[in-house]
Design an enzyme around this catalytic site. Sequence first.
Site, short mmCIF file in Angstrom:
data_model
loop_
_atom_site.label_atom_id
_atom_site.label_comp_id
_atom_site.label_asym_id
_atom_site.label_seq_id
_atom_site.Cartn_x
_atom_site.Cartn_y
_atom_site.Cartn_z
N TRP A 108 0.82 -1.21 0.00
CA TRP A 108 0.00 0.00 0.00
C TRP A 108 0.86 1.27 0.00
O TRP A 108 0.34 2.36 -0.16
CB TRP A 108 -0.96 0.00 1.19
CG TRP A 108 -0.32 -0.38 2.49
CD1 TRP A 108 0.27 0.44 3.39
CD2 TRP A 108 -0.22 -1.71 3.02
NE1 TRP A 108 0.75 -0.29 4.45
CE2 TRP A 108 0.45 -1.61 4.26
CE3 TRP A 108 -0.63 -2.99 2.59
CZ2 TRP A 108 0.73 -2.72 5.06
CZ3 TRP A 108 -0.36 -4.08 3.39
CH2 TRP A 108 0.31 -3.95 4.60
N TYR A 154 -7.58 7.41 14.98
CA TYR A 154 -6.28 6.99 14.42
C TYR A 154 -6.41 6.77 12.91
O TYR A 154 -5.60 7.29 12.11
CB TYR A 154 -5.75 5.70 15.10
CG TYR A 154 -4.75 5.05 14.19
CD1 TYR A 154 -3.48 5.60 14.04
CD2 TYR A 154 -5.10 3.97 13.38
CE1 TYR A 154 -2.57 5.08 13.13
CE2 TYR A 154 -4.21 3.45 12.46
CZ TYR A 154 -2.95 4.00 12.35
OH TYR A 154 -2.08 3.51 11.43
N GLU A 214 -5.43 0.37 6.02
CA GLU A 214 -5.55 0.76 7.42
C GLU A 214 -6.65 -0.03 8.13
O GLU A 214 -6.52 -0.37 9.30
CB GLU A 214 -5.83 2.28 7.54
CG GLU A 214 -4.63 3.15 7.23
CD GLU A 214 -3.46 2.92 8.21
OE1 GLU A 214 -3.69 2.43 9.33
OE2 GLU A 214 -2.31 3.22 7.83
N CYS A 219 17.34 -0.52 21.23
CA CYS A 219 17.86 0.85 21.39
C CYS A 219 19.20 1.05 20.69
O CYS A 219 19.53 2.17 20.29
CB CYS A 219 17.99 1.19 22.87
SG CYS A 219 16.44 0.98 23.77
N ASP A 234 -1.43 5.58 17.12
CA ASP A 234 -1.82 4.21 17.41
C ASP A 234 -0.99 3.71 18.61
O ASP A 234 -0.25 4.49 19.24
CB ASP A 234 -1.64 3.31 16.18
CG ASP A 234 -0.17 3.10 15.83
OD1 ASP A 234 0.69 3.80 16.39
OD2 ASP A 234 0.13 2.22 15.00
N CYS A 251 15.93 10.13 23.84
CA CYS A 251 14.99 9.28 24.58
C CYS A 251 15.30 9.29 26.09
O CYS A 251 16.34 8.82 26.52
CB CYS A 251 15.04 7.86 24.03
SG CYS A 251 13.95 6.73 24.90
N THR A 286 -4.50 -6.34 13.37
CA THR A 286 -3.86 -7.44 12.64
C THR A 286 -2.45 -7.00 12.22
O THR A 286 -2.24 -5.86 11.82
CB THR A 286 -4.69 -7.79 11.38
OG1 THR A 286 -6.05 -7.97 11.78
CG2 THR A 286 -4.21 -9.07 10.72
N LEU A 308 -8.85 -13.10 8.21
CA LEU A 308 -8.36 -11.85 8.83
C LEU A 308 -9.03 -11.59 10.17
O LEU A 308 -8.49 -10.89 11.02
CB LEU A 308 -8.65 -10.65 7.90
CG LEU A 308 -7.59 -10.29 6.87
CD1 LEU A 308 -8.11 -9.18 5.97
CD2 LEU A 308 -6.30 -9.83 7.54
N CYS A 341 11.36 0.08 18.45
CA CYS A 341 10.91 0.32 19.83
C CYS A 341 9.78 -0.69 20.12
O CYS A 341 8.61 -0.34 20.19
CB CYS A 341 10.42 1.77 19.97
SG CYS A 341 10.26 2.29 21.67
#
Length: 351
Positions: free
Chosen positions: A26, A122, A39, A202, A140, A211, A45, A82, A194
């Site tokens: 996409w 979102y 989206e 890291c 998100d 951070c 998922t 799905l 992350c």
Amino acid sequence: MNTETRKRLPDILLAWYDQTARVLPWRDDPTPYRVWVSEIMLQQTRVDAVMPYYENFMSHVPTLRDLAEIPLEKLLKLWEGLGYYSRAENLKKAAMRIMEEHEGELPVRYEDWIRLPGIGPYTAGAIASIACGQKTTAVDGNVLRVFSRLTADVRDITDAGTRKDIGRLVALSLPDTRTGDYNQALMELGATVCLPSGAPRCSICPVSSLCEAFHQGNMQSYPVKPAKKKRIIQKKTVLIIECEGKFALRQRPVGGLLPGLWEFPVLEGCLSVRECRDMLREQGTEIQGILPLDGARHVFTHLEWHMTAYHILVKEQYGPRDWIWASREQIRDDHAIASALKTYTGHVVAR
Ligand code: SF4
């Protein structure tokens, strides 16, 4: 997060994203329609699970008009595997509304996307920024986690107030250009560096110098979450009832769990061979043989099904009025079977 950090974050992340972004179908051609479908599929998922479905879906339903016109049963079949099928139903409802009320013109603005069925803050932000060039956030779980670590936020991340504050902070960090790429870079960082479980990576993180959790050396303490509630366990018995190469199916009621999907008859509790036999005899079914199958488990968000199953051969296609009898080919091609039963769908179709 101070102003200096907020200013540096987009430049560093965009440079990193340009070099490392995953190639995803996409992202090749981010039209509003393609981004919208991706989206919706990506809600709850994982990316690698969505990839094969996305390509197949796009080849069968390439345009908004196709989506508005496809029969629901066919759409659910494309969605099979799905899970969370209400996403597919809402996708179709939204497409029909756009065709009827907006002459087939997909929205551009966040405020218009969020009015459509199945689209929350979102998703509206992601589509508006990625596909329509709007300056909006797309916060998100990945973005919440990244920001809670960047700022070493000690508040409960499930609390609405905490999430709202983090959302404001993300909005303050948005660049004036390439907002969609910045949102995707934040999500990408959360998905590939992350990480949510296990140690965050890291040592390869492009923003480790900014951070706070990294500087404190306690990255895994964030985000702060309350203790998890245990899932409810439900025991079920699945009956694969076969008569002359056809299998009993019934449709799940609208309004409950897995609404409108097909299933092999499922009974409450873990029944023994004798209990199954007695129950079927009581309803007048003549049994030729019962074969116990392997058990299976399916995890929903708040509950788990622990399933016992039997393959039962019967003499006549007889049973309650809501049963239908379907061949292996019909089960494979025409009926969207609840993915909770995929072990047993596989058992039937593969034979
Ligand atoms: Fe996450 Fe570590 Fe990067 Fe901080 S340094 S954002 S904890 S990966």
